[in-house]
Design a protein around this motif. Structure first.
Motif, short mmCIF file in Angstrom:
data_model
loop_
_atom_site.label_atom_id
_atom_site.label_comp_id
_atom_site.label_asym_id
_atom_site.label_seq_id
_atom_site.Cartn_x
_atom_site.Cartn_y
_atom_site.Cartn_z
N PHE A 1 9.43 -19.11 -3.67
CA PHE A 1 9.69 -18.07 -2.68
C PHE A 1 11.18 -17.73 -2.62
O PHE A 1 11.56 -16.56 -2.51
N ASP A 2 12.01 -18.75 -2.67
CA ASP A 2 13.45 -18.55 -2.54
C ASP A 2 14.04 -17.70 -3.67
O ASP A 2 15.13 -17.14 -3.51
N ARG A 3 13.33 -17.60 -4.75
CA ARG A 3 13.82 -16.77 -5.86
C ARG A 3 13.65 -15.28 -5.57
O ARG A 3 14.19 -14.43 -6.28
N HIS A 4 12.87 -14.97 -4.55
CA HIS A 4 12.59 -13.58 -4.20
C HIS A 4 13.17 -13.13 -2.87
O HIS A 4 13.38 -11.94 -2.65
N ALA A 5 13.38 -14.07 -1.96
CA ALA A 5 13.79 -13.69 -0.61
C ALA A 5 14.73 -14.73 -0.02
O ALA A 5 14.67 -15.92 -0.36
N ASP A 6 15.57 -14.27 0.88
CA ASP A 6 16.53 -15.13 1.57
C ASP A 6 16.07 -15.29 3.01
O ASP A 6 16.44 -14.52 3.89
N GLY A 7 15.26 -16.29 3.24
CA GLY A 7 14.73 -16.53 4.58
C GLY A 7 13.40 -15.86 4.81
O GLY A 7 12.95 -15.01 4.03
N VAL A 8 12.74 -16.27 5.91
CA VAL A 8 11.41 -15.76 6.22
C VAL A 8 11.28 -15.60 7.73
O VAL A 8 11.90 -16.33 8.51
N ASP A 9 10.50 -14.62 8.15
CA ASP A 9 10.27 -14.36 9.58
C ASP A 9 8.84 -14.66 10.00
O ASP A 9 8.58 -14.94 11.17
N ILE A 10 7.90 -14.58 9.05
CA ILE A 10 6.47 -14.72 9.36
C ILE A 10 5.84 -15.62 8.31
O ILE A 10 5.97 -15.37 7.11
N ILE A 11 5.17 -16.67 8.75
CA ILE A 11 4.43 -17.55 7.85
C ILE A 11 2.96 -17.47 8.23
O ILE A 11 2.59 -17.77 9.37
N VAL A 12 2.14 -17.06 7.29
CA VAL A 12 0.70 -17.02 7.51
C VAL A 12 0.04 -18.03 6.58
O VAL A 12 0.00 -17.83 5.35
N ASN A 13 -0.45 -19.12 7.14
CA ASN A 13 -1.17 -20.12 6.36
C ASN A 13 -2.63 -19.71 6.27
O ASN A 13 -3.44 -20.03 7.15
N GLN B 1 6.76 -27.50 7.74
CA GLN B 1 7.86 -28.47 7.82
C GLN B 1 9.03 -28.05 6.94
O GLN B 1 10.19 -28.03 7.37
N GLN B 2 8.73 -27.71 5.69
CA GLN B 2 9.79 -27.38 4.76
C GLN B 2 10.24 -25.93 4.86
O GLN B 2 11.24 -25.54 4.27
N GLY B 3 9.51 -25.15 5.65
CA GLY B 3 9.91 -23.76 5.86
C GLY B 3 10.76 -23.57 7.09
O GLY B 3 11.35 -22.49 7.29
N LEU B 4 10.89 -24.60 7.94
CA LEU B 4 11.58 -24.43 9.21
C LEU B 4 13.05 -24.04 9.05
O LEU B 4 13.58 -23.25 9.84
N ARG B 5 13.71 -24.56 8.05
CA ARG B 5 15.12 -24.19 7.88
C ARG B 5 15.25 -22.78 7.32
O ARG B 5 16.33 -22.19 7.36
N ARG B 6 14.18 -22.24 6.81
CA ARG B 6 14.17 -20.87 6.30
C ARG B 6 13.68 -19.88 7.35
O ARG B 6 13.99 -18.69 7.29
#
Length: 249
Positions: free
Chosen positions: A78-90, A124-129
């Motif tokens: 994901f990080d190769r395409h975007a800098d950070g995230v606002d919405i996570i849909v599991n 868990q691993q997305g929280l810093r993003r």
């Protein structure tokens, strides 16, 4: 509609079915959507092409779940395409049919690895993003609301996901992040080939008060609401998106 302009979303399992409808809906609202797929690259490319043809922005990447290190690998891609995230849909998940005496240890572990463990570590691993004021939406299932012995492992895994949603809502509230679950009923997608039988489909339709089976867009619209600023005061909830299935039981 551009309520999500400037936002970036991750939709796991976004190449088919409910996930595809969610990815397309969020993109229509203006979000840049990263969608994952496990093996069907063609379907993923078709979803991206559909989004782009409608004027939206999306990217797809392979991210198998249920394997050691799956969340880490997902975010690295994901990080190769975007800098950070606002919405996570599991959204990604697998079915696990079987009565309790029919479920093997291997089957149980696989169902929980994809449906419960993967979302846990993705968050868990997305929280810093994940930016403050963000949104997490976990796709559960209507089978957690009734006794459904034929899918006992699947129902238990989705139940774990619902409790995770509730706990995360409390944990992340200070950052303005909302966390909610959505529980679809029977939805007409390609993972239900039995719906090609008119009699079986008609039988499934009877569970809803509207007399029809659900469509992926019925769920995607609910997710889009929860992802929007309109849902800023909604957190820790499990939204039933089953068309009133089971109300008459």
């Amino acid at each position: 509609m551009n309520g999500l302009t400037g936002k970036t979303a991750l939709v796991t399992g976004g190449s088919r079915g409910i996930g595809r409808a969610i990815a397309e809906r969020l993109a229509r609202e203006g979000a840049l959507v990263g969608l994952t797929y496990r093996g069907d690259e063609t379907a993923a490319r078709e979803t991206v092409a559909t989004v782009e043809a409608a004027g939206g922005k999306a990217f797809a990447f392979r991210a198998p779940l249920g394997e050691p290190g799956d969340a880490r690998a997902l975010w690295e891609a994901f990080d190769r395409h975007a800098d950070g995230v606002d919405i996570i849909v599991n959204n990604a998940g697998i079915a696990g049919p079987g009565l309790i005496d029919e479920v093997s240890e291997e089957d149980y572990d696989r169902v929980f690895a994809v449906n419960a463990k993967a979302p846990f570590f993705i968050v868990q691993q997305g929280l810093r993003r994940l930016r403050d004021g963000g949104r997490i939406v976990n796709i559960s299932s209507g089978v957690t609301k009734v006794a459904f012995p034929q899918m006992v492992a699947y129902a238990a895994a989705k139940g774990a996901l619902e409790v995770l949603s509730l706990t995360l809502a409390q944990t992340l509230g200070a950052r303005g992040i909302t966390v909610n679950a959505v529980s679809p009923g029977t939805i007409e997608t390609d993972i239900h080939p039995w719906m090609a039988d008119p009699e079986l489909k008609a039988g499934a339709a009877k569970y809803s008060v509207f007399g029809r089976v659900g469509q992926p867009a019925d769920v995607a619209d609910v997710v889009a609401f929860l992802a929007s600023d309109d849902a800023r005061w909604v957190t820790g909830q499990n939204i039933d998106a089953s068309g009133g299935s089971g109300l008459g039981l």
